[in-house]
Scaffold this active site. Sequence first.
Site, PDB file in Angstrom:
ATOM      1  N   GLY A 249       0.788  -1.224   0.000  1.00  0.00           N
ATOM      2  CA  GLY A 249       0.000   0.000   0.000  1.00  0.00           C
ATOM      3  C   GLY A 249       0.817   1.269   0.000  1.00  0.00           C
ATOM      4  O   GLY A 249       0.279   2.362   0.195  1.00  0.00           O
ATOM      5  N   GLY A 293       3.524  -3.543  -4.489  1.00  0.00           N
ATOM      6  CA  GLY A 293       3.065  -3.808  -5.854  1.00  0.00           C
ATOM      7  C   GLY A 293       3.160  -2.550  -6.692  1.00  0.00           C
ATOM      8  O   GLY A 293       4.013  -2.397  -7.559  1.00  0.00           O
ATOM      9  N   ARG A 294       2.256  -1.599  -6.380  1.00  0.00           N
ATOM     10  CA  ARG A 294       2.245  -0.318  -7.080  1.00  0.00           C
ATOM     11  C   ARG A 294       3.620   0.366  -7.014  1.00  0.00           C
ATOM     12  O   ARG A 294       4.085   0.943  -7.999  1.00  0.00           O
ATOM     13  CB  ARG A 294       1.191   0.597  -6.447  1.00  0.00           C
ATOM     14  N   ARG A 331      -8.604   3.740 -14.226  1.00  0.00           N
ATOM     15  CA  ARG A 331      -8.453   4.290 -12.886  1.00  0.00           C
ATOM     16  C   ARG A 331      -9.098   5.667 -12.726  1.00  0.00           C
ATOM     17  O   ARG A 331      -9.530   6.028 -11.626  1.00  0.00           O
ATOM     18  CB  ARG A 331      -6.976   4.334 -12.483  1.00  0.00           C
ATOM     19  N   TYR A 335     -11.726   5.845  -9.808  1.00  0.00           N
ATOM     20  CA  TYR A 335     -11.282   6.517  -8.593  1.00  0.00           C
ATOM     21  C   TYR A 335     -11.057   8.014  -8.744  1.00  0.00           C
ATOM     22  O   TYR A 335     -10.708   8.681  -7.764  1.00  0.00           O
ATOM     23  CB  TYR A 335      -9.948   5.924  -8.096  1.00  0.00           C
ATOM     24  N   CYS A 362     -17.122   4.631 -25.807  1.00  0.00           N
ATOM     25  CA  CYS A 362     -18.426   5.275 -25.920  1.00  0.00           C
ATOM     26  C   CYS A 362     -19.013   5.521 -24.522  1.00  0.00           C
ATOM     27  O   CYS A 362     -20.020   4.940 -24.126  1.00  0.00           O
ATOM     28  CB  CYS A 362     -19.359   4.404 -26.748  1.00  0.00           C
ATOM     29  N   GLU A 363     -18.342   6.364 -23.755  1.00  0.00           N
ATOM     30  CA  GLU A 363     -18.742   6.761 -22.407  1.00  0.00           C
ATOM     31  C   GLU A 363     -18.279   8.194 -22.195  1.00  0.00           C
ATOM     32  O   GLU A 363     -17.108   8.521 -22.426  1.00  0.00           O
ATOM     33  CB  GLU A 363     -18.071   5.881 -21.341  1.00  0.00           C
ATOM     34  N   TYR A 391      -1.799  -1.284 -12.233  1.00  0.00           N
ATOM     35  CA  TYR A 391      -3.263  -1.236 -12.333  1.00  0.00           C
ATOM     36  C   TYR A 391      -3.749  -0.591 -13.623  1.00  0.00           C
ATOM     37  O   TYR A 391      -4.828  -0.002 -13.657  1.00  0.00           O
ATOM     38  CB  TYR A 391      -3.870  -0.542 -11.106  1.00  0.00           C
TER      39      TYR A 391
END
Length: 432
Positions: A249, A293-294, A331, A335, A362-363, A391
């Site tokens: 984290g 990880g990140r 992401r 978020y 298409c959003e 991610y």
Amino acid sequence: MFVSDDLSVNAEGNLTIGGADTVELAKEFGTPLYVMDEQVIRNSLRRFHDSMSKYYNGNGEVHYASKAFSCMEMCRIVASEGDGLDVVSIGELYTAVKAGFPMDKVGFHGNNKTDEELEFAVKVGVGHIIVDNIDELHRLEKISAEKSAQPNIMFRIKPGIDAHTHDFVKTGQIDSKFGFALETGEAFEAVKEAVNCKNVKLIGLHCHIGSQIFDIAPFEEAAKVMLGFIAKIKNELGYVIEGLNLGGGFGIKYLNEHDPKPFEVYLEKVSKVVKEECVALDIKLPKMFIEPGRSIAGPAGITLYTVGARKEIPGIRTYISVDGGMADNPRYILYGSEYDAVVANKAGEERKDRVTIAGKCCESGDLIGENMPLQYAESGDIIAVCATGAYNYSMSSNYNRLQKPAVVFVNNGKAKLAVKRETLDDIIRNDI
């Protein structure tokens, strides 16, 4: 100038990563394109590894959290550095197996592992399975008995720590889908049952309090809570917990104003807390596991796009449309995550524009970011979005039946294809 130290500008005014010209990479491999700097990955792994040696006497293991970014080449790099791997699905585990990763250095996570996943983990002999709930313990005990095995397990514990991150990435508080709660007595009852199991061996406890955390205090507090629980288990059950996994984290720099603490500072402070608490509680110093990880993959990666159109709405905003978007980087829509971006073929110029980088899905919410500083971008330009190594590829999708991009690793100016770009036939390969 850039959020990542491995980015620079060459004599042609183009952005480079790991010594490779990003404009040339876009020409050779096409866009969208994920680019990972191998040396940044290796350097980060070594910093974690060396910190464990310096501040905790080497009594621990660094397990790369592969959910951040997983492919066989990434597994091979982690293995070559002598570190472990954290997997969260049979797919990530299978990737590690096919890459020849040593299974004794693999930890298997997941809040709802299927019987198929547990059976496969037992079959290949993972180092330990992080058990999330009592139903999983019962199923794993049964599976292990049938296979005449005794896998090592850890329990995932909710230490009740609020790490002040986005609600969707908080995992340490009581209201979480992950792990056993301390406050209710659930965790202690589970431990009592586990120590009497014949076909699994409880070797440690695990916690993970959230993601993209800049403050060290929550990690220190989590360590204290977990060690207190280890002491309770020793005093009331006479059982010694050998391992403590403090998860990951650790925050990274997505924007220039972000100021994450160096990992060396984190481990120095947390190691001090662990050592002092063990003395105060009269318990054995546990083997420490961490799961970055990140912080390993994120700073090492960028994503390259080609600009298709510039759309100026006077008094409102300017849209720069690119050939990717939420399908390769969800992401922002999930978020509201912020990024730094550069026009790769104009990297030496000042970023005087303020734009919204729009994806092609298409959003209406398919954006890379809003009100972003950027060099003047127009059709045909190459845009690099920074710190996308974590991610992005791992969360990519075929929404709108878009093909997933290729992944290229660069090292000392040379590029190597690690994941092929999907073809149109790949899109329909499972259709009947």
